[in-house]
Design an enzyme around this catalytic site. Structure first.
Site, PDB file in Angstrom:
ATOM      1  CD  GLU A 248      40.035  99.144   3.686  1.00  0.00           C
ATOM      2  OE1 GLU A 248      39.092  99.100   2.871  1.00  0.00           O
ATOM      3  OE2 GLU A 248      41.213  98.928   3.365  1.00  0.00           O
ATOM      4  CB  CYS A 282      31.806  98.374   3.094  1.00  0.00           C
ATOM      5  SG  CYS A 282      32.908  96.965   3.267  1.00  0.00           S
TER       6      CYS A 282
HETATM    7  P1  NAD Z   1      30.670 104.665  11.741  1.00  0.00           P
HETATM    8  O1  NAD Z   1      31.543 105.467  10.854  1.00  0.00           O
HETATM    9  O2  NAD Z   1      29.460 105.303  12.303  1.00  0.00           O
HETATM   10  O3  NAD Z   1      31.508 104.122  12.984  1.00  0.00           O
HETATM   11  C1  NAD Z   1      32.710 103.406  12.818  1.00  0.00           C
HETATM   12  C2  NAD Z   1      33.519 103.495  14.101  1.00  0.00           C
HETATM   13  O4  NAD Z   1      33.884 104.859  14.324  1.00  0.00           O
HETATM   14  C3  NAD Z   1      32.765 103.047  15.342  1.00  0.00           C
HETATM   15  O5  NAD Z   1      33.678 102.425  16.216  1.00  0.00           O
HETATM   16  C4  NAD Z   1      32.285 104.362  15.942  1.00  0.00           C
HETATM   17  O6  NAD Z   1      32.068 104.292  17.338  1.00  0.00           O
HETATM   18  C5  NAD Z   1      33.455 105.264  15.612  1.00  0.00           C
HETATM   19  N1  NAD Z   1      33.138 106.684  15.547  1.00  0.00           N
HETATM   20  C6  NAD Z   1      31.982 107.274  15.169  1.00  0.00           C
HETATM   21  N2  NAD Z   1      32.109 108.615  15.206  1.00  0.00           N
HETATM   22  C7  NAD Z   1      33.377 108.875  15.611  1.00  0.00           C
HETATM   23  C8  NAD Z   1      34.124 110.071  15.813  1.00  0.00           C
HETATM   24  N3  NAD Z   1      33.595 111.268  15.619  1.00  0.00           N
HETATM   25  N4  NAD Z   1      35.411 109.949  16.212  1.00  0.00           N
HETATM   26  C9  NAD Z   1      35.959 108.739  16.386  1.00  0.00           C
HETATM   27  N5  NAD Z   1      35.309 107.575  16.213  1.00  0.00           N
HETATM   28  C10 NAD Z   1      34.031 107.642  15.813  1.00  0.00           C
HETATM   29  O7  NAD Z   1      30.319 103.325  10.913  1.00  0.00           O
HETATM   30  P2  NAD Z   1      29.375 102.126  11.337  1.00  0.00           P
HETATM   31  O8  NAD Z   1      27.963 102.597  11.271  1.00  0.00           O
HETATM   32  O9  NAD Z   1      29.872 101.503  12.596  1.00  0.00           O
HETATM   33  O10 NAD Z   1      29.687 101.094  10.166  1.00  0.00           O
HETATM   34  C11 NAD Z   1      29.102 101.155   8.927  1.00  0.00           C
HETATM   35  C12 NAD Z   1      30.008 101.855   7.926  1.00  0.00           C
HETATM   36  O11 NAD Z   1      31.271 101.183   7.857  1.00  0.00           O
HETATM   37  C13 NAD Z   1      29.460 101.808   6.512  1.00  0.00           C
HETATM   38  O12 NAD Z   1      29.621 103.066   5.908  1.00  0.00           O
HETATM   39  C14 NAD Z   1      30.332 100.750   5.829  1.00  0.00           C
HETATM   40  O13 NAD Z   1      30.409 100.863   4.437  1.00  0.00           O
HETATM   41  C15 NAD Z   1      31.635 100.972   6.493  1.00  0.00           C
HETATM   42  N6  NAD Z   1      32.484  99.787   6.359  1.00  0.00           N
HETATM   43  C16 NAD Z   1      33.515  99.825   5.476  1.00  0.00           C
HETATM   44  C17 NAD Z   1      34.305  98.696   5.289  1.00  0.00           C
HETATM   45  C18 NAD Z   1      35.449  98.704   4.321  1.00  0.00           C
HETATM   46  O14 NAD Z   1      36.264  97.800   4.400  1.00  0.00           O
HETATM   47  N7  NAD Z   1      35.552  99.656   3.413  1.00  0.00           N
HETATM   48  C19 NAD Z   1      34.045  97.533   6.022  1.00  0.00           C
HETATM   49  C20 NAD Z   1      32.982  97.532   6.918  1.00  0.00           C
HETATM   50  C21 NAD Z   1      32.205  98.677   7.088  1.00  0.00           C
END
Ligand code: NAD
Length: 474
Positions: A248, A282
């Site tokens: 997602e 999102c």
């Molecule tokens: P992010 O991608 O920076 O982080 C998400 C998760 O991944 C966190 O737990 C983070 O610690 C982890 N992470 C980061 N880098 C990693 C790596 N290299 N390996 C493994 N894990 C890693 O996102 P964010 O800033 O926490 O959230 C915002 C984003 O989430 C936005 O792009 C938003 O659109 C998206 N989002 C999507 C949905 C959906 O349902 N499509 C819902 C909510 C948020």
């Protein structure tokens, strides 16, 4: 209520190998220090989930259902406490946080109901001499990774279907907002989840440690919610062991106001679609596309609604727009607005970070031309760029001009026209004449680079089930 800050492995709260501060973004103060996990603790979580899997997979669906139902009830009874926790670590206002908790709890209720309804299939082969049995079985140990913007709902939207399906889990929350996720885990503990079925780790270094976990053959499934950028990395990391993934990812939702739209309703819808969660969703309407004949009226009324919002720390009475999750995130929003203005965007409100503590940014409205750089980015904050269009065909082309495809919004007083437009949208979800569609009973997810798979609805449990075909000679 006791704040949980330790790791949760094999049914026990255990000390971490280090700690990580959690900040209140409204003030910049540290509100807790949570435990981080080293490689051995991540391995212990996998081991616990792996050992617990055979028994949990065989546990009667009715029993799994009852545990989830109990978790729903506990969550509802603690809604105010959890909402405060969310508001403190995430910055969003209490009303948004409370809305999130109620939404989050519904995933436990919905999947409690789904746990006992997994469908199967029994058919005659076309040749008539064989039977085709199709059944579904839990995939196995599932790694669940969640973002900071909905710390409760993104956790329950994964834990609910995983547990309903009979998978065992390791939850890794965002390091900005682990307190809410830890409380959700504690709810499941109190609801009677057997040891090893749910585990919580916060790796000290997400990248290498999650990579290591995805290369452990005991991990069979990854459910990730977060940015498209990190999603791409994790799809690659999952490839070596062909780990099943559901993704997602990010969005850049268009919000179309067609020339026959009820402008007042469209303004109301845009306020929800853009400003729920302070714009950090999102699903947030990031490109407001308005037909020329209604553009002036829409812009005036929308700008007024945006500037009327009370900006204050999330727990202040009457606060309507809280802080972003961190100053770093707030500064990203400010940079996007600055570059939009440099490229010719015209500001109607906001556009400047306030002085003082906290990661605040004002509600900002601007009109931009096609091609403005802000239209190509996911703005995770209270910023609404408006683009004026002349024909429906032009609006559809503009709407689809993005790598993202999560959700779009269409306002029109002609339902047939709105449906035709919805069908032309390259998104996994479309909202017609409403500003929010998230519903645990509906399949949530995107197309293009917004993701793979669906959460919620009847589809959600299938992200945690394998299809098995049993061929029978008769
Ligand atoms: P992010 O991608 O920076 O982080 C998400 C998760 O991944 C966190 O737990 C983070 O610690 C982890 N992470 C980061 N880098 C990693 C790596 N290299 N390996 C493994 N894990 C890693 O996102 P964010 O800033 O926490 O959230 C915002 C984003 O989430 C936005 O792009 C938003 O659109 C998206 N989002 C999507 C949905 C959906 O349902 N499509 C819902 C909510 C948020």
């Amino acid at each position: 209520m006791e704040l949980k800050t330790d790791l949760y492995i094999d049914g026990q709260w255990v000390k971490g190998s280090g700690t990580l501060p959690v900040y209140d973004p409204s003030t910049g103060e540290v509100i807790a220090n949570v435990a981080t996990a080293d490689d051995a603790q991540c391995d212990a979580a996998i081991d616990a989930a792996h050992r617990a899997f055979p028994a949990w997979a065989k546990t009667a669906p009715r029993l799994r259902s009852e545990i989830l139902r109990k978790a729903f009830e506990i969550m509802i009874s603690e809604a105010d406490y959890i909402a405060e926790l969310i508001s403190r670590e995430n910055g969003k206002v209490f009303s948004d946080a409370k809305g999130e908790v109620l939404y989050a709890a519904e995933f436990f209720r919905w999947f409690a109901e789904e746990a006992v309804r997994t469908p199967g299939d029994f058919r005659h082969s076309p040749s008539g001499d064989k039977r085709i049995l199709v059944t579904h079985q839990p995939i196995g140990v599932s790694l669940l990774i969640t973002p900071w913007n909905f710390p409760a709902a993104m956790a329950t939207r994964k834990l609910g279907p995983a547990l309903a399906a009979g998978c065992t889990t390791i939850l890794k929350a965002a390091s900005e907002t682990p307190l809410t996720a830890l409380h959700v885990v504690d709810i499941l503990h109190r609801a009677g989840v057997p040891k090893g079925v749910v585990n919580f780790v916060l790796p000290a270094k997400s990248g290498p440690q999650v990579s290591k976990m995805l290369h452990d053959p005991r991990v069979r499934n990854l459910s990730f919610t977060g940015s498209t950028e990190v999603g791409r990395i994790l799809i690659r990391e999952s490839a070596d062991n062909v780990v099943r993934t559901s993704m997602e990812l990010g969005g850049n939702a268009p919000f179309l106001v067609l020339d026959d739209a009820n402008v007042d309703e469209a303004v109301k819808g845009a306020m929800v679609a853009k400003m729920r969660n302070g714009g950090a969703a999102c699903t947030a309407a990031n490109r407001i596309l308005v037909a020329r004949n209604v553009a002036e009226e829409f812009t005036i009324k929308f700008t007024k609604a945006m500037t009327d919002l009370k900006v204050a720390p999330g727990m202040d009475a009457g606060a309507q727009l809280g802080a972003s999750v961190s100053v770093k995130e707030r500064n990203k929003i400010a940079e996007l607005v600055d570059s939009a203005v440099s490229a010719g965007g015209k500001l109607h409100s906001g556009g400047k970070s306030p002085d003082g503590p906290g990661a605040f940014y004002p509600a900002t409205v601007l009109t931009v031309e096609k091609g403005n750089p802000i239209l190509g980015c996911e703005v995770f904050g209270p910023v609404a760029p408006i683009v004026i269009f002349d024909t429906d065909a032009e609006a559809i082309t503009l709407a689809n001009d993005t790598e993202y495809g999560l959700i779009s919004y269409v306002y029109s007083s002609d339902l047939a026209r709105a449906i035709r437009t919805a069908e032309a949208m390259e998104t996994g979800m479309v909202a017609i004449n409403r500003g929010v569609v998230s519903d645990p009973a509906a399949p949530f997810g995107g197309v293009k680079q917004s993701g793979l798979g669906r959460e919620g609805g009847f589809a959600g449990i299938h992200e945690f089930l394998e299809t098995k075909y049993i061929g029978v000679e008769i």
